[in-house]
Design a protein around this motif. Structure first.
Motif, PDB file in Angstrom:
ATOM      1  N   GLU A 147       0.830  -1.199   0.000  1.00 13.03           N
ATOM      2  CA  GLU A 147       0.000   0.000   0.000  1.00 13.03           C
ATOM      3  C   GLU A 147       0.873   1.261   0.000  1.00 13.03           C
ATOM      4  N   ASP A 148       2.001   1.199   0.709  1.00 13.57           N
ATOM      5  CA  ASP A 148       2.954   2.315   0.676  1.00 13.57           C
ATOM      6  C   ASP A 148       3.471   2.535  -0.752  1.00 13.57           C
ATOM      7  N   LEU A 149       3.735   1.445  -1.447  1.00 13.74           N
ATOM      8  CA  LEU A 149       4.216   1.563  -2.825  1.00 13.74           C
ATOM      9  C   LEU A 149       3.159   2.198  -3.720  1.00 13.74           C
ATOM     10  N   TRP A 150       1.909   1.864  -3.465  1.00 16.05           N
ATOM     11  CA  TRP A 150       0.810   2.481  -4.222  1.00 16.05           C
ATOM     12  C   TRP A 150       0.811   3.994  -3.987  1.00 16.05           C
ATOM     13  N   SER A 151       0.973   4.386  -2.727  1.00 13.05           N
ATOM     14  CA  SER A 151       1.019   5.814  -2.387  1.00 13.05           C
ATOM     15  C   SER A 151       2.151   6.517  -3.125  1.00 13.05           C
ATOM     16  N   PHE A 165       4.015   0.152 -10.714  1.00 11.22           N
ATOM     17  CA  PHE A 165       3.532  -0.387  -9.437  1.00 11.22           C
ATOM     18  C   PHE A 165       3.416  -1.905  -9.477  1.00 11.22           C
ATOM     19  N   VAL A 166       2.800  -2.435 -10.523  1.00 17.87           N
ATOM     20  CA  VAL A 166       2.588  -3.888 -10.625  1.00 17.87           C
ATOM     21  C   VAL A 166       3.925  -4.623 -10.702  1.00 17.87           C
ATOM     22  N   LEU A 167       4.862  -4.071 -11.461  1.00 20.51           N
ATOM     23  CA  LEU A 167       6.182  -4.696 -11.547  1.00 20.51           C
ATOM     24  C   LEU A 167       6.892  -4.646 -10.202  1.00 20.51           C
ATOM     25  N   ALA A 168       6.793  -3.532  -9.488  1.00 20.95           N
ATOM     26  CA  ALA A 168       7.422  -3.407  -8.169  1.00 20.95           C
ATOM     27  C   ALA A 168       6.879  -4.458  -7.200  1.00 20.95           C
ATOM     28  N   ASN A 183       5.519  -7.326  -8.040  1.00 20.18           N
ATOM     29  CA  ASN A 183       5.999  -8.627  -8.512  1.00 20.18           C
ATOM     30  C   ASN A 183       7.429  -8.887  -8.043  1.00 20.18           C
ATOM     31  N   LEU A 184       8.300  -7.888  -8.180  1.00 19.69           N
ATOM     32  CA  LEU A 184       9.693  -8.031  -7.733  1.00 19.69           C
ATOM     33  C   LEU A 184       9.747  -8.254  -6.220  1.00 19.69           C
ATOM     34  N   LEU A 185       8.944  -7.492  -5.488  1.00 12.16           N
ATOM     35  CA  LEU A 185       8.917  -7.610  -4.031  1.00 12.16           C
ATOM     36  C   LEU A 185       8.491  -9.006  -3.598  1.00 12.16           C
ATOM     37  N   ASP A 186       7.410  -9.509  -4.166  1.00 14.91           N
ATOM     38  CA  ASP A 186       6.907 -10.822  -3.762  1.00 14.91           C
ATOM     39  C   ASP A 186       7.844 -11.958  -4.175  1.00 14.91           C
ATOM     40  N   ARG A 187       8.442 -11.835  -5.347  1.00 13.31           N
ATOM     41  CA  ARG A 187       9.398 -12.860  -5.767  1.00 13.31           C
ATOM     42  C   ARG A 187      10.600 -12.894  -4.832  1.00 13.31           C
ATOM     43  N   PHE A 188      11.043 -11.720  -4.407  1.00 12.76           N
ATOM     44  CA  PHE A 188      12.192 -11.644  -3.509  1.00 12.76           C
ATOM     45  C   PHE A 188      11.834 -12.166  -2.115  1.00 12.76           C
ATOM     46  N   LEU A 189      10.704 -11.721  -1.571  1.00  9.59           N
ATOM     47  CA  LEU A 189      10.293 -12.150  -0.229  1.00  9.59           C
ATOM     48  C   LEU A 189      10.017 -13.650  -0.178  1.00  9.59           C
ATOM     49  N   ALA A 190       9.521 -14.201  -1.279  1.00  8.46           N
ATOM     50  CA  ALA A 190       9.227 -15.632  -1.321  1.00  8.46           C
ATOM     51  C   ALA A 190      10.485 -16.473  -1.474  1.00  8.46           C
ATOM     52  N   LEU A 191      11.561 -15.823  -1.879  1.00  2.00           N
ATOM     53  CA  LEU A 191      12.816 -16.528  -2.118  1.00  2.00           C
ATOM     54  C   LEU A 191      13.771 -16.451  -0.930  1.00  2.00           C
ATOM     55  N   MET A 192      13.750 -15.296  -0.241  1.00  2.00           N
ATOM     56  CA  MET A 192      14.732 -15.021   0.804  1.00  2.00           C
ATOM     57  C   MET A 192      14.105 -14.985   2.194  1.00  2.00           C
ATOM     58  N   LYS A 193      14.924 -15.242   3.194  1.00  2.00           N
ATOM     59  CA  LYS A 193      14.507 -15.049   4.582  1.00  2.00           C
ATOM     60  C   LYS A 193      14.881 -13.617   4.965  1.00  2.00           C
ATOM     61  N   ILE A 242      11.234  -0.198  -1.252  1.00  2.00           N
ATOM     62  CA  ILE A 242      11.644   0.998  -2.001  1.00  2.00           C
ATOM     63  C   ILE A 242      12.621   0.616  -3.118  1.00  2.00           C
ATOM     64  N   GLY A 243      13.501  -0.338  -2.833  1.00  5.24           N
ATOM     65  CA  GLY A 243      14.432  -0.808  -3.857  1.00  5.24           C
ATOM     66  C   GLY A 243      13.704  -1.408  -5.043  1.00  5.24           C
ATOM     67  N   CYS A 244      12.656  -2.191  -4.775  1.00  3.13           N
ATOM     68  CA  CYS A 244      11.863  -2.797  -5.854  1.00  3.13           C
ATOM     69  C   CYS A 244      11.150  -1.724  -6.671  1.00  3.13           C
ATOM     70  N   LEU A 245      10.641  -0.700  -5.999  1.00  2.00           N
ATOM     71  CA  LEU A 245       9.975   0.387  -6.724  1.00  2.00           C
ATOM     72  C   LEU A 245      10.973   1.150  -7.595  1.00  2.00           C
ATOM     73  N   HIS A 246      12.163   1.386  -7.056  1.00  2.00           N
ATOM     74  CA  HIS A 246      13.170   2.120  -7.817  1.00  2.00           C
ATOM     75  C   HIS A 246      13.625   1.324  -9.043  1.00  2.00           C
ATOM     76  N   ILE A 247      13.807   0.023  -8.872  1.00  2.00           N
ATOM     77  CA  ILE A 247      14.177  -0.835 -10.010  1.00  2.00           C
ATOM     78  C   ILE A 247      13.069  -0.811 -11.056  1.00  2.00           C
ATOM     79  N   ALA A 248      11.820  -0.979 -10.616  1.00  5.55           N
ATOM     80  CA  ALA A 248      10.680  -1.008 -11.537  1.00  5.55           C
ATOM     81  C   ALA A 248      10.560   0.312 -12.299  1.00  5.55           C
ATOM     82  N   ALA A 249      10.753   1.426 -11.595  1.00 10.24           N
ATOM     83  CA  ALA A 249      10.664   2.735 -12.249  1.00 10.24           C
ATOM     84  C   ALA A 249      11.739   2.872 -13.324  1.00 10.24           C
ATOM     85  N   LYS A 250      12.935   2.400 -13.026  1.00 10.18           N
ATOM     86  CA  LYS A 250      14.030   2.494 -14.001  1.00 10.18           C
ATOM     87  C   LYS A 250      13.793   1.602 -15.212  1.00 10.18           C
TER      88      LYS A 250
END
Length: 333
Positions: free
Chosen positions: A50-54, A66-69, A71-81, A92-100
């Motif tokens: 929701e913060d990313l949406w804001s 937003f959708v890509l951010a 997706n990146l966030l969930d893929r990362f969280l599902a992969l890493m502890k 924020i890193g996922c949003l910045h990558i997606a924006a770029k």
């Protein structure tokens, strides 16, 4: 000819979609984590989305960013502890990558601005390091096939049959509803093609348009999406939109962020966001994937949530009246 090309593109994306789905076992682990636990809970993840949406709305980024951010966030969280104290930096890193990846270079906010507007407690160096970690762990696979990919294709296929449907089938409304769904971790388990078709058929049902329904059924047959699978996710989408349309669901305005960049406040913040953060620099060792890794800290109390400031498309016009009526009819718990 155009319809044939679109159906071919649809099939090609359908064959690739599983490649970009988050690991279901990782998502289930997040869902099973309590708020008092040491890991990332579903509520914590949803709040960060929701913060990313804001932030997406504030910086004028597209729905695709937003959708890509997410997706990146969930893929990362599902992969890493992941330790909760690092979640803000990761999101924020996922949003910045997606924006770029998605936005024009001149429209991408600087790391300084993202950190300042996001009211975060880490440094630009931390963010840069986190983006590197995310990129490496996801094998630099950024251009994902998402539910938005299919939503755009479904919409284009509908328009290819007749130009009259552009005003009837509102893509902005469908995108807003998709964003609402993505704020619930449950929908990250859905196949993107099925989630998009569920949103489409929900809207068609509200419009009561038999021609559009026939197109949706043709798409379903083309992709061989089973009726039970579609009905399951349609039901979940309907529940989500009904809850979201409920008066009890808080959907504040993203204007909460505006005060942060007023001239007076900007002057006060200009030097403060260069100051030493409350959080330590992120150690590389904390990203050990081994089962022996221990969770150490809860989310920093200094991190304020922006989840009470969703984008302007979070409001009622994109959430049909019949959902609001249904919500009011539901008995209170």
């Amino acid at each position: 000819m155009e319809a044939f090309k679109l159906m071919k593109e649809l099939k090609a994306n359908f064959e690739q979609e599983m490649k970009y789905l988050p690991k279901e076992s990782g998502l289930s682990l997040i869902e099973s984590t309590t708020e008092q636990g040491k890991g990332i809970s579903a509520k914590c993840r949803d709040a960060k989305v929701e913060d990313l949406w804001s932030l997406t709305s504030f910086f004028g980024y597209s729905t695709q960013t937003f959708v890509l951010a997410v997706n990146l966030l969930d893929r990362f969280l599902a992969l890493m502890k992941v330790q909760p104290k690092h979640l803000a930096c990761i999101s924020i890193g996922c949003l910045h990558i997606a924006a770029k990846v998605v936005e024009a270079e001149c429209d991408v906010a600087s790391a300084h601005e993202l950190i300042r507007i996001g009211q975060c407690k880490f440094t630009v160096s931390d963010l840069s390091r986190m983006e590197k970690i995310i990129s490496e762990k996801l094998n630099f696979q950024f251009k994902a096939v998402t539910a938005l990919t299919f939503l755009h294709l479904y919409h284009a296929i509908a328009l290819s049959h007749t130009s009259h449907r552009k005003e009837i089938l509102n893509l902005d409304k469908l995108e807003a509803q998709l964003k609402a769904c993505l704020c619930r971790i449950l929908f990250s388990k859905a196949k993107p093609s099925v989630l998009a078709l569920s949103l489409l058929t929900q809207e068609i049902e509200a419009l009561q348009c038999s021609d559009l329904l026939e197109i949706a059924q043709r798409i379903q047959r083309h992709l061989r999406i089973s009726e039970p699978e579609l009905q399951r996710w349609r039901g979940l989408v309907g529940q989500c939109l009904m809850q979201y349309s409920s008066p009890e669901c808080s959907k504040p305005d993203h204007r909460k962020l505006v005060w942060i960049v007023s001239r007076r406040t900007a002057q006060n913040l200009h030097s403060s966001y260069y100051s030493v953060p409350d959080l330590p620099t992120i150690p590389e060792a904390s990203w050990d994937e081994s089962e022996s890794e221990e969770w150490t800290e809860e989310l920093s109390s200094g991190e304020e949530s922006l989840s009470s400031s969703l984008g302007s498309d979070a409001e009622g016009p994109y959430f049909p009246m019949h959902f609001r009526k249904l919500a009011r009819q539901q008995p209170s718990a």
